[in-house]
Every structure is written in structure tokens, then in C-alpha cells.
Scaffold this active site. Sequence first.
Site, PDB file in Angstrom:
ATOM      1  N   HIS A 144      12.522  -1.770   4.089  1.00 55.66           N
ATOM      2  CA  HIS A 144      12.850  -0.724   5.054  1.00 55.66           C
ATOM      3  C   HIS A 144      14.109   0.050   4.666  1.00 55.66           C
ATOM      4  CE1 HIS A 144       9.866  -0.814   8.299  1.00 55.66           C
ATOM      5  NE2 HIS A 144       9.662  -2.067   7.908  1.00 55.66           N
ATOM      6  N   GLY A 161     -17.943  12.473   0.716  1.00 53.68           N
ATOM      7  CA  GLY A 161     -18.813  12.211  -0.415  1.00 53.68           C
ATOM      8  C   GLY A 161     -18.071  11.757  -1.645  1.00 53.68           C
ATOM      9  N   GLY A 162     -16.909  11.142  -1.448  1.00 53.32           N
ATOM     10  CA  GLY A 162     -16.114  10.660  -2.563  1.00 53.32           C
ATOM     11  C   GLY A 162     -16.767   9.479  -3.271  1.00 53.32           C
ATOM     12  N   HIS A 221       0.857  -1.190   0.000  1.00 51.86           N
ATOM     13  CA  HIS A 221       0.000   0.000   0.000  1.00 51.86           C
ATOM     14  C   HIS A 221       0.888   1.233   0.000  1.00 51.86           C
ATOM     15  CE1 HIS A 221      -1.625   3.278   2.658  1.00 51.86           C
ATOM     16  NE2 HIS A 221      -2.554   3.259   1.718  1.00 51.86           N
ATOM     17  N   ARG A 231      -0.351  12.518  -0.452  1.00 51.28           N
ATOM     18  CA  ARG A 231      -1.461  13.458  -0.577  1.00 51.28           C
ATOM     19  C   ARG A 231      -1.049  14.867  -0.149  1.00 51.28           C
ATOM     20  NH1 ARG A 231      -2.131   9.846   3.466  1.00 51.28           N
ATOM     21  NH2 ARG A 231      -2.130  10.639   5.600  1.00 51.28           N
ATOM     22  N   ASN A 237       0.372   5.726  -0.271  1.00 51.75           N
ATOM     23  CA  ASN A 237      -0.476   6.894  -0.450  1.00 51.75           C
ATOM     24  C   ASN A 237       0.361   8.140  -0.247  1.00 51.75           C
ATOM     25  OD1 ASN A 237      -2.175   9.092   1.279  1.00 51.75           O
ATOM     26  ND2 ASN A 237      -3.403   8.237  -0.367  1.00 51.75           N
TER      27      ASN A 237
END
Length: 306
Positions: free
Chosen positions: A151, A264-265, A112, A116, A114
Site C-alpha cells: 500500500h 469476442g476476445g 494482479h 488500459r 491491469n
Amino acid sequence: MTMRKMDSNINLVKDYLLDLQNRICQMVEQEDGAARFIEDAWVHKEGGGGLTRVLVGGDVIEKAGVNFSHVQGVQLPPAATAKRPELADATFQALGVSVVVHPRNPYVPTSHMNVRFIVVEKSGQSPYGWFGGGFDLTPYYGFTEDCQHWHRMAKAACDPYGEEVYPTFKKWCDDYFFLKHRQEPRGIGGIFFDDLHDWGFERGFSFLQSVGDHYISAYQPIIARRKHHSYGQRERNFQTYRRGRYVEFNLLYDRGTLFGLQSGGRTESILMSLPPLVAWQYNPEFAAGSPEAELGEVFLKGREWV
């Protein structure tokens, strides 16, 4: 900072994120060798939208989602204002790329990532922005060299920004990706950061790029090393059982999932992180010394890898 300058910064982040999405999709397709991503553009009801890319049914990758979004809203959702109550009535823009890869082969770990950038604006005040993100690894069968490589790349992403950055963000990751109701970590961690405002835009954006770039160099060699490993129904059963932990975390605790749903995505894009096949076994027991038992006894311990 003026709104004009912030708009310029937003465009810089957006250009990088779209390029990152392309590069990650290319990497996943290359390692799978057969399947290709489908692309789905969507519009957010309050402004902006996104580009969801999903690969399913590959030879190596059972499901992968690489989602770009740039959405606008008139009010920050509770997931973002829990630590910032003074911003509860602020308008916002949120840009990000979110990635989850669920391999078919149980010897290839799920990953995973992400990254932003969130910008808020209140009437009469200057725009306020911060960065967040990270990457983490969820193996089903543990390999020390894979964990060490993962890592090392996480540390390499952090080292130019100070010697305290990797240990701080590694601990944050260990603490965040933890299933409190089971008292166990989701995987072997990586790095996680949020609320990165004090570094300023240039340093924060540079770090976001370092995290995104190092995710590719962290994950691709692991896929290549493990994707030809033979497996049978026993390993698939254990994989679907452990995927249940992944689902539990995402639906109960994950701030990104909560932010998306509360703002509200687009539900399909938000829940693309869930695996295609998952099973919940009642209180399974694994033989001492087995690879399945070793996962919990050796690898899921929040230990130091580098």
C-alpha cells in the site's frame, strides 16, 4: 480531439505498454530463477490482436500471465456500456496490459495488475478515450510488513496526482474486489480506477505509467522476501482452497474478463488469469489462532495499511 491526434496518443500508450510487458516478464523470470515465458501472438477477428506471455511450472512461480492486447471492434461490449449507454453503437479500440502471478509457494501472495486505454468513436463526433486499471494483492498467509509495503507503493503511485487520489482509488479497489455472495474481500486490495477521462490525456497517461511502474516495485520485494519460506501440504491445501475465491471473482464479477469475452476476445488469453490448481472444500473450519484463521480475522478486513 482529431482522430490523427488520437492515433498519436494510442501509439504512445502502445509503446509504453509493450515496454511494461517486457519489464514485468523480466522481473518474474528473475525472481523465479528457472522458468521462462512462452510467447503467443494472436489476431482479433475485428482488428488488432495481442501478445500473450505465459510462464508455467517454475520453481517459485507456478503460473504467470502477462498479456498485451490492442484490439478493435465495431461495437462496445455491454461490460463497457453499462455506465455509458450513449456509446452502445460506437466503434472502439482497447489497449492494455493485464498481469496475474500465481506463486507456487503459499507464503508468496498472488498479485494482479491491469492498465488500459479505451478509445471510442461515433460517426460525426470526436474520439472519446479513458484510462483504467490498478493493482491488488491476494495473500494466503498474511504478513503485515508486506501489506504495508504494497500500500505504500500504491500511495506513492497516486501522491503526485493529489492527496485525495490514493484514498479514493483504494476504497474503489476495496469495493470492487469484493465477493458479494460470500461477503468477503478477495484480498488486501490496492488501488483501482476506471473511466478516467476528465484528467485529459497527458495527466491520465502519466498516471497509468505511474501505476504500471509502481506495480513492479510493490511486488518484487515481496516475492524476494517470501519465496524461500518453507511450506508443506497443509499450506498448499489452504492455498488451493483460497484460490477458489479468486476463480469465483474472476468468473462472476471481473469487468475485464466480461469485456474480453463479450468483445469476442481470445479465450485462452482472457482466462490466463485462472490458477493451474484450485480446490473447493465444503465449509472448512480453521482452528482459532491458526495462520489460516488469521487471514480472514485480521487481513481480509478492508483496513487502512498506511
